[in-house]
Design an enzyme around this catalytic site. Structure first.
Site, mmCIF file in Angstrom:
data_model
loop_
_atom_site.group_PDB
_atom_site.id
_atom_site.type_symbol
_atom_site.label_atom_id
_atom_site.label_comp_id
_atom_site.label_asym_id
_atom_site.label_seq_id
_atom_site.Cartn_x
_atom_site.Cartn_y
_atom_site.Cartn_z
ATOM 1 C CG HIS A 43 -0.889 -6.204 8.176
ATOM 2 N ND1 HIS A 43 -1.968 -7.059 8.280
ATOM 3 C CD2 HIS A 43 -0.465 -6.308 6.889
ATOM 4 C CE1 HIS A 43 -2.181 -7.645 7.111
ATOM 5 N NE2 HIS A 43 -1.281 -7.207 6.254
ATOM 6 C CG HIS A 78 0.997 -9.661 -2.388
ATOM 7 N ND1 HIS A 78 0.934 -8.362 -2.830
ATOM 8 C CD2 HIS A 78 0.290 -9.675 -1.227
ATOM 9 C CE1 HIS A 78 0.242 -7.623 -1.992
ATOM 10 N NE2 HIS A 78 -0.184 -8.398 -1.013
#
Length: 280
Positions: free
Chosen positions: A110, A174
């Site tokens: 992705h 993140h």
């Protein structure tokens, strides 16, 4: 033209589009800009989540042929890589003193598929040259070398006369549980277990202040600040923040023009500080 955008598997799973509405608005604006620009082809700097490259990990790669793996309900797909241009780029990089690995038939995840779908509508809307950068498996390239890689790509593109969209994808802050562990060869089932067990803690690891500092440095194209923030990204903004190396490479390939932030939103449900920026 340069577009840099965060990606997140959580965004893919949010099929009802409940979260990240502010970010999605900015992403839609970027998509409209891309479609109006209508490039001849795309050069896409992306990372890898220890999926395509596990045992041999190129610091920098040029894919001469590539596909997209099945993931998050999406079917596998093939990328239309303009092989002559990709081969010319690879030769130029080697001649410029940038050591790269040539990749064939590599299956990408992705990190490459999501920005193509988000910005162009599908993975095959335009020809694309994937340029993997190691953002996950230590040791990682220093920011100075990433910028040199991007500079060299930009010199090649400027000599083609082509209309090129350059994409950088990943970040911002993140810390995915699967990247916090230093392992390279786990099953998809084990990966899913690690992610499920660590997802609650990961939601609280977004660092908006760091994200805003990085976006400001991008908007002014302050290479010194960008390098400093990138080299300390793992410690200051989480394992996933290492992906901002793709932003550095993309911006440098675009000639170092400022990257204007269209939107920023910390989305806890996606465990990521999400942003989109385009060349001014």
């Amino acid at each position: 033209m340069v577009v840099c955008a965060s990606h997140s598997p959580g965004m893919e799973r949010d099929v009802d589009r409940v979260f990240g509405t502010t970010f999605r608005t900015g992403l839609a604006r970027a998509s409209s800009i891309v479609r109006e620009f209508d490039p001849d082809y795309i050069v896409l700097f992306g990372g890898d989540h220890r999926r395509a490259f596990r045992h041999v990990v190129p610091t920098f790669g040029v894919a001469l042929s590539a596909g997209i793996m099945a993931e998050a309900g999406h079917s596998p797909g093939a990328l239309n890589v303009p092989q002559g241009t990709a081969r010319g780029l690879a030769e130029h990089l080697l001649d410029s003193g940038i050591d790269i690995s040539v990749c064939r038939d590599v299956q990408l995840d992705h990190a490459f598929a999501q920005p193509l779908r988000d910005l162009t509508g599908s993975v095959d809307a335009y020809p694309v040259i994937p340029l993997p950068i190691n953002c996950a498996t230590a040791p990682l390239p220093k920011a100075e070398r990433v910028l040199a890689f991007g500079d060299a790509v930009g010199r090649y593109l400027s000599g083609t006369g082509d209309r090129v969209l350059v994409i950088g994808t990943g970040g911002l802050s993140h810390s995915p549980p699967s990247l916090e562990v230093d392992t390279y060869d786990i099953s998809d089932e084990e990966r899913a277990r690690i992610i499920a067990e660590g997802s609650a803690a990961a939601r609280k690891k977004i660092k908006p202040a760091w994200d805003k500092a990085f976006l400001h440095a991008s908007a002014t194209w302050d290479r010194e600040a960008l390098a400093r923030l990138t080299d300390s990204a793992h410690a200051d903004a989480g394992a996933g923040a290492n992906e901002v190396r793709t932003w550095l490479a993309a911006g440098a390939a675009g000639g170092g023009v400022p990257l204007e932030p269209l939107i920023y939103e910390p989305v806890e449900e996606w465990i990521t500080g999400m942003a989109v920026a385009v060349s001014a």
